[in-house]
Design an enzyme around this catalytic site. Structure first.
Site, PDB file in Angstrom:
ATOM      1  N   SER A  91      -3.948  14.845  -0.214  1.00 41.77           N
ATOM      2  CA  SER A  91      -3.867  16.073   0.582  1.00 41.77           C
ATOM      3  C   SER A  91      -4.570  17.251  -0.092  1.00 41.77           C
ATOM      4  CB  SER A  91      -2.394  16.412   0.836  1.00 41.77           C
ATOM      5  OG  SER A  91      -1.673  16.375  -0.377  1.00 41.77           O
ATOM      6  N   CYS A 111      -1.491   8.473  11.060  1.00 40.70           N
ATOM      7  CA  CYS A 111      -2.558   7.661  10.462  1.00 40.70           C
ATOM      8  C   CYS A 111      -2.436   6.222  10.977  1.00 40.70           C
ATOM      9  CB  CYS A 111      -2.440   7.677   8.941  1.00 40.70           C
ATOM     10  SG  CYS A 111      -3.621   6.557   8.160  1.00 40.70           S
ATOM     11  N   HIS A 143      10.933  11.094   2.165  1.00 36.54           N
ATOM     12  CA  HIS A 143       9.561  11.329   2.636  1.00 36.54           C
ATOM     13  C   HIS A 143       9.463  11.047   4.135  1.00 36.54           C
ATOM     14  CE1 HIS A 143       5.205  10.878   3.068  1.00 36.54           C
ATOM     15  NE2 HIS A 143       5.107  11.588   1.950  1.00 36.54           N
ATOM     16  N   ASN A 203       2.268  11.744  -3.252  1.00 40.84           N
ATOM     17  CA  ASN A 203       1.215  10.837  -3.728  1.00 40.84           C
ATOM     18  C   ASN A 203       0.480  11.441  -4.920  1.00 40.84           C
ATOM     19  OD1 ASN A 203      -1.747  11.527  -2.922  1.00 40.84           O
ATOM     20  ND2 ASN A 203      -0.533  12.167  -1.169  1.00 40.84           N
ATOM     21  N   GLU A 254       7.190   9.764   6.013  1.00 43.25           N
ATOM     22  CA  GLU A 254       6.722   8.429   6.422  1.00 43.25           C
ATOM     23  C   GLU A 254       7.868   7.416   6.363  1.00 43.25           C
ATOM     24  OE1 GLU A 254       3.305   6.895   4.257  1.00 43.25           O
ATOM     25  OE2 GLU A 254       3.839   4.847   4.791  1.00 43.25           O
ATOM     26  N   HIS A 313       0.814  18.105   2.607  1.00 46.16           N
ATOM     27  CA  HIS A 313       1.535  18.801   1.548  1.00 46.16           C
ATOM     28  C   HIS A 313       0.567  19.535   0.633  1.00 46.16           C
ATOM     29  CE1 HIS A 313       4.890  15.773   2.368  1.00 46.16           C
ATOM     30  NE2 HIS A 313       5.273  16.941   2.824  1.00 46.16           N
TER      31      HIS A 313
HETATM   32  S1  SF4 Z   1      -2.681   7.810   2.283  1.00 46.08           S
HETATM   33 FE1  SF4 Z   1      -1.493   7.842   4.201  1.00 46.08          FE
HETATM   34  S2  SF4 Z   1      -2.714   9.105   5.564  1.00 46.08           S
HETATM   35 FE2  SF4 Z   1      -4.056   8.475   3.891  1.00 46.08          FE
HETATM   36  S3  SF4 Z   1      -5.089   6.588   4.620  1.00 46.08           S
HETATM   37 FE3  SF4 Z   1      -3.279   5.999   3.445  1.00 46.08          FE
HETATM   38  S4  SF4 Z   1      -1.711   5.776   5.025  1.00 46.08           S
HETATM   39 FE4  SF4 Z   1      -3.320   6.983   5.925  1.00 46.08          FE
END
Ligand code: SF4
Length: 278
Positions: free
Chosen positions: A262, A96, A124, A221, A126, A41
């Site tokens: 990101s 991930c 979201h 995030n 995820e 993002h």
């Molecule tokens: S924020 Fe998401 S992509 Fe980054 S390490 Fe944690 S789980 Fe993995």
């Protein structure tokens, strides 16, 4: 103006891995490759990736046969994976590993007949993927009130979290879950990258007068990090250096800069340079 850039600012290892995988796949295949939705993002980074031959696909079913599609770091549900596997395209999985671990936990506990409570943002990617792994036993919750409002027939409960949730909210939800379901299994699946980022903010707050949080308004995030920062110090949130206003930094001596998972390094550096010039 003094600047302290958080060590944890910017790409986490899962995002870095997904970006490197995308670039390598595009380079090896010598043609444009696609991502299933937005790889990360951040519009600045997506634009750079486009120049490297990585483009977002809104609908993989319309891709030409033989195309390559990258599964994003946030992961996808088993149903979506089955749909993508039925298409005449090549798949590269950039989920991930920390997300894949939560997916397996959701699956395992759903298979034991437990209700899998998922602390997360309902829209979201995820969380949508995790719900798929929890089958029809998954429920998304966002607050302690949601726990109190669960139907009376629920008894066998497991709690997991979206990897990037607030540690404080997870603590509050855990209390609410254990109050109502004392036998519940609590799995704190907030990833280490998120824990470090949130923990470092608290340390930085003792050294700074103000925070700058760098990241996209589309990045959940980043927005969560901004909320936590604002609870500690006066905070501004920007997507790029161009959004900074000098008037926000009057009488400020030391600025702490952090960024969402990101946000690419070059944007953080540009923000730091601009703040330093005030
Ligand atoms: S924020 Fe998401 S992509 Fe980054 S390490 Fe944690 S789980 Fe993995």
């Amino acid at each position: 103006m003094n600047i302290i850039i958080a060590k944890s600012a910017g790409f986490c290892w899962g995002v870095r891995r997904a970006v490197e995988k995308a670039r390598k796949t595009a380079n090896d295949s010598k043609c444009t490759i696609f991502t299933d939705g937005s790889l990360i993002h951040n519009a600045h980074m997506m634009k750079m990736l486009e120049e490297d031959g990585v483009r977002q696909s809104a609908d993989p079913a319309t891709l030409p046969p033989g195309s390559t599609l990258l599964i994003r770091a946030h992961g996808i549900s088993p149903e979506r994976l089955a749909m993508l596997q039925s298409l005449p395209i090549n798949l590269v999985d950039a989920t991930c590993p920390d997300v894949a671990r939560i997916q397996q936990m959701a699956l395992e506990h759903a298979d034991k007949g437990e209700t899998v409570l998922i602390l997360g943002d309902p829209d979201h990617a995820e969380v949508i993927g995790l719900l798929g792994f929890a089958k029809d036993r998954g429920r998304v919750i966002t607050s302690p009130h949601d726990v109190e409002a669960l139907p009376a027939e629920i008894s066998n409960v497991c709690l997991v979290s979206q990897s990037t949730q607030s540690m404080e909210l997870f603590r509050q939800i855990t209390q609410a879950v254990l109050k109502r379901f004392p036998e519940a299994t609590i799995l704190n699946t907030i990833c280490n990258a998120t824990r470090n980022r949130q923990g470092e903010l608290e340390k930085l707050a003792t050294l700074c007068d103000k925070f700058v949080v760098v990241g996209s308004s589309a990045s959940a995030n980043t927005q969560r990090l901004a909320q936590i920062a604002a609870g500690l110090l006066d905070t501004v949130v920007v997507d790029s250096a161009a959004e900074l206003k000098e008037s926000d930094f009057e009488n400020v001596e030391t600025v702490g800069i952090t960024a969402g998972a990101s946000t690419p390094d070059f944007i953080i550096e540009q923000v730091a340079e601009r703040v330093k010039s005030f």
